[in-house]
Design a protein around this motif. Structure first.
Motif, short mmCIF file in Angstrom:
data_model
loop_
_atom_site.label_atom_id
_atom_site.label_comp_id
_atom_site.label_asym_id
_atom_site.label_seq_id
_atom_site.Cartn_x
_atom_site.Cartn_y
_atom_site.Cartn_z
N PHE A 1 -10.48 -12.99 1.35
CA PHE A 1 -11.65 -11.99 1.22
C PHE A 1 -12.13 -12.30 0.02
CE2 PHE A 1 -9.36 -9.59 -2.44
CZ PHE A 1 -7.99 -9.99 -2.08
N GLN A 2 -13.05 -11.83 -0.38
CA GLN A 2 -13.99 -12.09 -1.42
C GLN A 2 -13.63 -11.26 -2.36
OE1 GLN A 2 -18.02 -12.36 -0.23
NE2 GLN A 2 -17.83 -14.69 -0.11
N ALA A 3 -13.15 -11.47 -3.84
CA ALA A 3 -12.69 -10.58 -5.05
C ALA A 3 -13.84 -10.58 -5.86
CB ALA A 3 -11.31 -11.13 -5.48
N THR A 4 -14.43 -9.47 -5.86
CA THR A 4 -15.31 -9.31 -7.16
C THR A 4 -14.66 -9.32 -8.31
OG1 THR A 4 -15.40 -7.04 -6.93
CG2 THR A 4 -17.05 -8.27 -5.59
N THR A 5 -13.34 -8.66 -8.59
CA THR A 5 -12.69 -8.27 -9.62
C THR A 5 -11.17 -9.17 -9.49
OG1 THR A 5 -13.76 -6.48 -10.09
CG2 THR A 5 -11.91 -6.83 -11.30
N MET A 6 -10.90 -9.76 -10.47
CA MET A 6 -9.48 -10.36 -10.50
C MET A 6 -8.75 -9.63 -11.76
SD MET A 6 -9.41 -14.16 -8.66
CE MET A 6 -9.54 -14.22 -7.04
N PHE A 7 -7.51 -9.64 -11.70
CA PHE A 7 -6.76 -9.08 -13.01
C PHE A 7 -5.63 -10.25 -13.33
CE2 PHE A 7 -8.86 -4.76 -12.83
CZ PHE A 7 -9.09 -4.80 -11.69
N TRP A 8 -5.65 -10.20 -14.50
CA TRP A 8 -4.23 -11.17 -14.92
C TRP A 8 -3.42 -10.26 -15.65
CZ3 TRP A 8 -3.14 -15.85 -13.35
CH2 TRP A 8 -4.05 -16.67 -12.64
N TYR A 9 -1.77 -10.47 -15.22
CA TYR A 9 -0.92 -9.42 -15.87
C TYR A 9 0.00 -10.63 -16.60
CZ TYR A 9 -2.53 -5.33 -13.29
OH TYR A 9 -3.54 -4.19 -12.71
N ARG A 10 0.88 -9.91 -17.42
CA ARG A 10 2.06 -10.54 -17.94
C ARG A 10 3.22 -9.69 -17.92
NH1 ARG A 10 1.61 -13.45 -23.62
NH2 ARG A 10 0.91 -11.43 -24.20
N GLN A 11 4.36 -10.23 -17.46
CA GLN A 11 5.45 -9.36 -17.28
C GLN A 11 6.76 -10.06 -17.87
OE1 GLN A 11 6.90 -8.25 -13.50
NE2 GLN A 11 7.57 -6.08 -13.96
N PHE A 12 7.32 -9.28 -18.98
CA PHE A 12 8.54 -9.92 -19.62
C PHE A 12 9.69 -9.17 -18.82
CE2 PHE A 12 6.68 -12.33 -22.82
CZ PHE A 12 5.60 -11.88 -23.32
N PRO A 13 10.93 -9.93 -18.99
CA PRO A 13 12.14 -9.31 -18.17
C PRO A 13 12.16 -8.07 -18.43
CG PRO A 13 12.47 -11.53 -19.10
CD PRO A 13 11.20 -11.05 -19.62
N LYS A 14 12.42 -7.30 -17.33
CA LYS A 14 12.91 -5.62 -17.40
C LYS A 14 11.66 -4.90 -18.10
CE LYS A 14 17.83 -6.67 -17.15
NZ LYS A 14 19.21 -6.56 -17.96
N GLN A 15 10.62 -5.43 -18.10
CA GLN A 15 9.46 -4.70 -18.44
C GLN A 15 8.28 -4.47 -17.51
OE1 GLN A 15 7.86 -5.58 -22.21
NE2 GLN A 15 9.93 -5.99 -22.95
N SER A 16 7.57 -3.53 -17.67
CA SER A 16 6.41 -3.24 -16.66
C SER A 16 5.44 -4.30 -16.82
CB SER A 16 5.82 -1.91 -16.90
OG SER A 16 5.10 -1.54 -15.57
N LEU A 17 4.31 -4.11 -15.70
CA LEU A 17 3.25 -5.04 -16.04
C LEU A 17 2.56 -4.77 -17.15
CD1 LEU A 17 2.09 -4.90 -12.27
CD2 LEU A 17 3.25 -6.78 -13.17
N MET A 18 1.95 -5.91 -17.84
CA MET A 18 1.16 -5.75 -18.97
C MET A 18 -0.45 -6.34 -18.49
SD MET A 18 1.09 -6.87 -22.85
CE MET A 18 0.31 -8.27 -22.67
#
Lengths: 116, 109
Positions: A28-45
């Protein structure tokens, strides 16, 4: 469902070097992409939001000169971690959305970055 | 400010039922998402609620009360493979997902 790939899945690099992570929407064509970082045992940032053909929007506290994002096409976004340091070691996950509005985000499998 | 609250960890027994609660405060509201994340893997979509009420999908159900800023994920007939983190996320007026810290669910035999 929609498929998002990430490459590489794991990378180990030396401190001071740069690492590029690719995120592709395969069917599919994605008009928007997101980048997340996640440290151990923590939620998505959320690090940044990337719209095709325009500059990425970075979240507060995320250095845009250190984390370079390029959304070159509707199916590809790249994140380059420049001059990596051990504290950049983390799980980086991209997601893609079909368009503006209430659309589900489809996640890539993630990239485990270890900086030695 | 924007805030999502969910319990850090829960434990349940195989075959039983567990309810994971989530309260949210966001700038505007465009729906509530639940994702499942196994250790070392990316999140996978479970459910989306934008209207009040219960949405059932197999063993998993999700409930939303917009007036209370409250949602829950209900898992029935628990299986060992359900051991994972469950992430609650609210979509704000800018269509951005605001994520909770996740609830680690431990299933015991």
């Amino acid at each position: 469902g929609a498929v998002v790939s990430q490459h590489p899945s794991r990378v180990i690099c030396k401190s001071g070097t740069s690492v590029k992570i690719e995120c592709r929407s395969l069917d599919f064509q994605a008009t928007t992409m997101f980048w997340y970082r996640q440290f151990p045992k923590q939620s998505l940032m959320l690090m940044a939001t990337s719209n095709e053909g325009s500059k990425a929007t970075y979240e507060q506290g995320v250095e845009k000169d250190k984390f370079l994002i390029n959304h070159a096409s509707l199916t590809l976004s790249t994140l380059t971690v420049t001059s990596a340091h051990p504290e950049d070691s983390s799980f980086y996950i991209c997601s893609a959305r079909l368009g503006q509005g209430i659309y589900e985000q489809y996640f890539g499998p993630g990239t485990r970055l270890t900086v030695t | 400010g924007q805030n999502i609250d969910q319990p850090t960890e829960m434990t349940a027994t195989e075959g039983a039922i567990v309810q994971i609660n989530c309260t949210y405060q966001t700038s505007g509201f465009n729906g509530l998402f639940w994702y499942q994340q196994h250790a070392g893997e990316a999140p996978t979509f479970l459910s989306y609620n934008v209207l009040d009420g219960l949405e059932e999908k197999g063993r998993f159900s999700s409930f939303l009360s917009r007036s209370k800023g409250y949602s829950y994920l209900l898992l029935k007939e628990l299986q060992m493979k359900d051991s994972a983190s469950y992430l609650c996320a609210s979509m704000d007026s800018n269509y951005q997902l605001i994520w909770g810290a996740g609830t680690k669910l431990i299933i015991k035999p």
